[in-house]
Design a protein around this motif. Structure first.
Motif, short mmCIF file in Angstrom:
data_model
loop_
_atom_site.label_atom_id
_atom_site.label_comp_id
_atom_site.label_asym_id
_atom_site.label_seq_id
_atom_site.Cartn_x
_atom_site.Cartn_y
_atom_site.Cartn_z
N MET A 96 51.11 35.25 0.55
CA MET A 96 49.74 35.79 0.44
C MET A 96 49.39 36.42 -0.90
SD MET A 96 48.89 37.45 4.17
CE MET A 96 49.50 36.75 5.69
N ARG A 97 50.23 36.31 -1.91
CA ARG A 97 49.91 36.91 -3.21
C ARG A 97 49.00 35.99 -4.01
NH1 ARG A 97 56.00 37.71 -5.11
NH2 ARG A 97 55.99 35.61 -4.25
N MET A 98 47.82 36.47 -4.34
CA MET A 98 46.88 35.67 -5.11
C MET A 98 47.40 35.39 -6.51
SD MET A 98 43.20 37.29 -4.07
CE MET A 98 42.62 37.26 -2.37
N SER A 99 48.09 36.36 -7.09
CA SER A 99 48.60 36.20 -8.45
C SER A 99 49.97 35.55 -8.47
CB SER A 99 48.69 37.57 -9.14
OG SER A 99 49.69 38.36 -8.52
N GLY A 100 50.63 35.47 -7.33
CA GLY A 100 51.97 34.93 -7.27
C GLY A 100 53.05 35.92 -7.68
N ALA A 101 52.66 37.17 -7.97
CA ALA A 101 53.61 38.18 -8.41
C ALA A 101 53.47 39.44 -7.56
CB ALA A 101 53.37 38.52 -9.89
N GLY A 102 54.52 40.25 -7.56
CA GLY A 102 54.48 41.52 -6.86
C GLY A 102 54.99 41.43 -5.42
N VAL A 103 54.57 42.39 -4.61
CA VAL A 103 55.03 42.50 -3.23
C VAL A 103 54.35 41.44 -2.37
CG1 VAL A 103 55.06 44.01 -1.20
CG2 VAL A 103 55.45 44.97 -3.48
N SER A 104 55.14 40.73 -1.57
CA SER A 104 54.60 39.69 -0.70
C SER A 104 54.32 40.24 0.69
CB SER A 104 55.60 38.53 -0.58
OG SER A 104 56.73 38.94 0.17
N VAL B 43 44.65 41.54 2.48
CA VAL B 43 43.87 42.55 1.79
C VAL B 43 44.79 43.61 1.19
CG1 VAL B 43 42.17 44.40 2.10
CG2 VAL B 43 41.81 42.18 3.18
N PHE B 44 45.82 43.99 1.93
CA PHE B 44 46.75 45.02 1.46
C PHE B 44 47.60 44.51 0.30
CE2 PHE B 44 50.94 47.14 1.70
CZ PHE B 44 50.53 48.43 1.41
N VAL B 45 48.20 43.35 0.45
CA VAL B 45 49.09 42.79 -0.58
C VAL B 45 48.36 42.63 -1.91
CG1 VAL B 45 50.26 40.64 -1.28
CG2 VAL B 45 50.71 41.65 0.96
N ASN B 46 47.09 42.25 -1.86
CA ASN B 46 46.31 42.02 -3.08
C ASN B 46 45.43 43.19 -3.47
OD1 ASN B 46 46.95 39.05 -3.63
ND2 ASN B 46 46.33 38.98 -1.49
N ASP B 47 45.56 44.31 -2.73
CA ASP B 47 44.74 45.50 -2.99
C ASP B 47 43.27 45.13 -3.19
OD1 ASP B 47 44.08 48.16 -3.42
OD2 ASP B 47 44.53 48.09 -5.57
N GLU B 48 42.75 44.34 -2.27
CA GLU B 48 41.42 43.78 -2.46
C GLU B 48 40.32 44.84 -2.48
OE1 GLU B 48 40.57 40.38 0.02
OE2 GLU B 48 42.64 39.70 -0.12
N LEU B 49 40.43 45.86 -1.65
CA LEU B 49 39.38 46.88 -1.64
C LEU B 49 39.44 47.73 -2.90
CD1 LEU B 49 39.37 48.05 2.09
CD2 LEU B 49 38.16 46.15 1.01
N GLY B 50 40.65 48.05 -3.35
CA GLY B 50 40.79 48.81 -4.59
C GLY B 50 40.31 48.02 -5.80
N GLU B 51 40.64 46.72 -5.82
CA GLU B 51 40.18 45.85 -6.90
C GLU B 51 38.66 45.78 -6.95
OE1 GLU B 51 41.71 43.62 -9.32
OE2 GLU B 51 43.30 45.10 -9.06
N LEU B 52 38.04 45.67 -5.77
CA LEU B 52 36.58 45.60 -5.70
C LEU B 52 35.96 46.89 -6.22
CD1 LEU B 52 33.85 44.46 -4.87
CD2 LEU B 52 34.35 45.16 -2.50
N ALA B 53 36.49 48.03 -5.80
CA ALA B 53 35.95 49.31 -6.25
C ALA B 53 36.06 49.44 -7.77
CB ALA B 53 36.69 50.46 -5.56
N GLN B 54 37.21 49.07 -8.32
CA GLN B 54 37.39 49.14 -9.77
C GLN B 54 36.44 48.18 -10.50
OE1 GLN B 54 41.54 49.39 -11.36
NE2 GLN B 54 42.14 49.12 -9.23
N ALA B 55 36.23 47.00 -9.92
CA ALA B 55 35.36 46.01 -10.56
C ALA B 55 33.91 46.49 -10.61
CB ALA B 55 35.44 44.68 -9.81
N LEU B 56 33.47 47.19 -9.59
CA LEU B 56 32.09 47.69 -9.58
C LEU B 56 31.88 48.70 -10.71
CD1 LEU B 56 31.59 48.13 -5.73
CD2 LEU B 56 30.69 46.29 -7.17
N PHE B 57 32.83 49.61 -10.88
CA PHE B 57 32.72 50.57 -11.97
C PHE B 57 32.84 49.87 -13.33
CE2 PHE B 57 34.46 53.70 -8.73
CZ PHE B 57 33.25 54.37 -8.58
N ALA B 58 33.69 48.84 -13.41
CA ALA B 58 33.83 48.09 -14.66
C ALA B 58 32.53 47.37 -15.01
CB ALA B 58 34.97 47.08 -14.54
N ALA B 59 31.87 46.80 -14.01
CA ALA B 59 30.60 46.12 -14.25
C ALA B 59 29.54 47.11 -14.73
CB ALA B 59 30.14 45.42 -12.98
N GLU B 60 29.56 48.30 -14.19
CA GLU B 60 28.62 49.33 -14.62
C GLU B 60 28.77 49.61 -16.11
OE1 GLU B 60 28.27 54.13 -13.91
OE2 GLU B 60 28.56 52.87 -12.14
#
Length: 341
Positions: free
Chosen positions: A134-142, A218-235
């Motif tokens: 389930m790792r989107m990047s192929g790296a890290g915790v599975s 969602v947990f393995v890829n930290d999808e909610l955290g990534e989304l939150a960071q992306a919103l601030f980055a877009a700002e």
């Protein structure tokens, strides 16, 4: 909770269907791409949104953390003669790739791609037996690492919050009992156990493993955290008049996006229990009347569109605020680093 900006296929009732970019015309209406504009597609996938934006005349900076998507996208990069640049990176870092003058638009299509679902070796689908990855990047915790190493209490919170699974406790305890004798290695290992612990009832429309697999992904890829960071980055990355367009497929994601635009609207807030907070300058103004969902016609053609929600805002001249992740009320879950140990 399946999202993709490109081609491929995805699973729906009745089996795989060819991917169709969701809310494509609505995304283009909200972004208003045209010649001279620079749009960042934070979720390239197989290039569905990117291709349409390029066809409208804009230049595109596209991101994806999946190396497979990056490799597959090189043909499109070559075909577009310098109007498309593709970067291997998570969209939470989008501000690092914005031009000094700022971006005219950012589009994010949240979730797992159809291509990832189709590849059994990626381990995203319980309908395709493969390594529990389930790792989107192929790296890290599975996902296998999480299932085999996380404490029962952590599994309960992961399944309960990220998957909204009512039987989270029962499933987590069954996992703990099984893994003491034999670790989980494949998607069928886990799905098979869940089928035994929570058998599918005749009236159930979804497989009993659906919510647990969603939660793990969602947990393995930290999808909610990534989304939150992306919103601030877009700002930070959008120029005044630039547009942020986000398509979500699940209530947890949509809640984050809705909260972000509400907090950045400049409106005063308060309740009968709390004092009124003084209104601030709006950082984003809404596009249209608010949330947009798929038409009945699109949902009939593309079952994936039924749960899709689009929210968009236009960047004002107000300065970006310091990121405050507490506004999203994200859960305190186990650390991926600790599990990866």
């Amino acid at each position: 909770m399946v999202a993709n900006s490109g081609g491929g296929s995805t699973e729906a009732e009745g089996g795989p269907v060819r991917h169709i970019p969701v809310l494509l015309s609505e995304v283009l209406d909200a972004l208003e791409p045209r010649s001279g504009k620079v749009i960042l597609d934070g979720t390239f996938g197989a290039g569905g949104y990117t291709s349409a934006i390029l066809d409208a005349g804009a230049d595109v900076i596209a991101l994806d953390r999946d190396p497979t998507a990056i490799a597959a996208g090189q043909a499109l990069v070559d075909a577009r003669g310098g109007h498309l640049v593709l970067h291997h990176t998570p969209f939470s870092r989008l501000a690092d790739f914005a031009p000094a003058a700022g971006l005219d638009g950012v589009v994010l299509d949240i979730g797992v791609s159809s291509m990832q679902i189709d590849e059994a070796e990626r381990g995203f689908s319980f309908q395709k037996n493969g390594p529990l990855d389930m790792r989107m990047s192929g790296a890290g915790v599975s996902a296998a690492d999480v299932v085999n190493r996380a404490k029962v209490g952590d599994l309960i919170r992961i399944f309960g919050f990220l998957g909204e699974e009512k039987q989270a406790g029962r499933i987590a305890r069954a996992i703990e009992k099984r893994r003491t004798n034999e670790p989980f290695r494949t998607t069928r290992d886990l799905a098979g156990l869940i089928e035994i612990v929570t058998p599918r009832k005749a009236k159930d429309k979804i497989h009993p493993a659906t919510r647990v697999f969603q939660a793990l992904r969602v947990f393995v890829n930290d999808e909610l955290g990534e989304l939150a960071q992306a919103l601030f980055a877009a700002e930070r990355a959008l120029k005044p008049g630039g547009r942020l367009v986000v398509v979500t497929f699940h209530s947890l994601e949509d809640r984050i996006v809705k909260k972000f635009f509400s907090e950045r609207s400049g409106k005063a807030s308060g309740s009968r229990h709390m004092p009124m907070v003084t209104a601030k300058a709006a950082i984003f103004e809404p596009v249209g009347k608010g949330m947009v969902s798929a038409s009945e016609a699109e949902a009939e053609i593309n079952p994936r569109a039924r749960s899709a929600k689009l929210r968009a805002g236009i960047r004002t001249t107000a300065p970006a605020e310091k990121p405050d992740f507490s506004i999203f009320d994200l859960p305190d879950l186990a650390s991926l680093d600790r599990i990866g140990g």
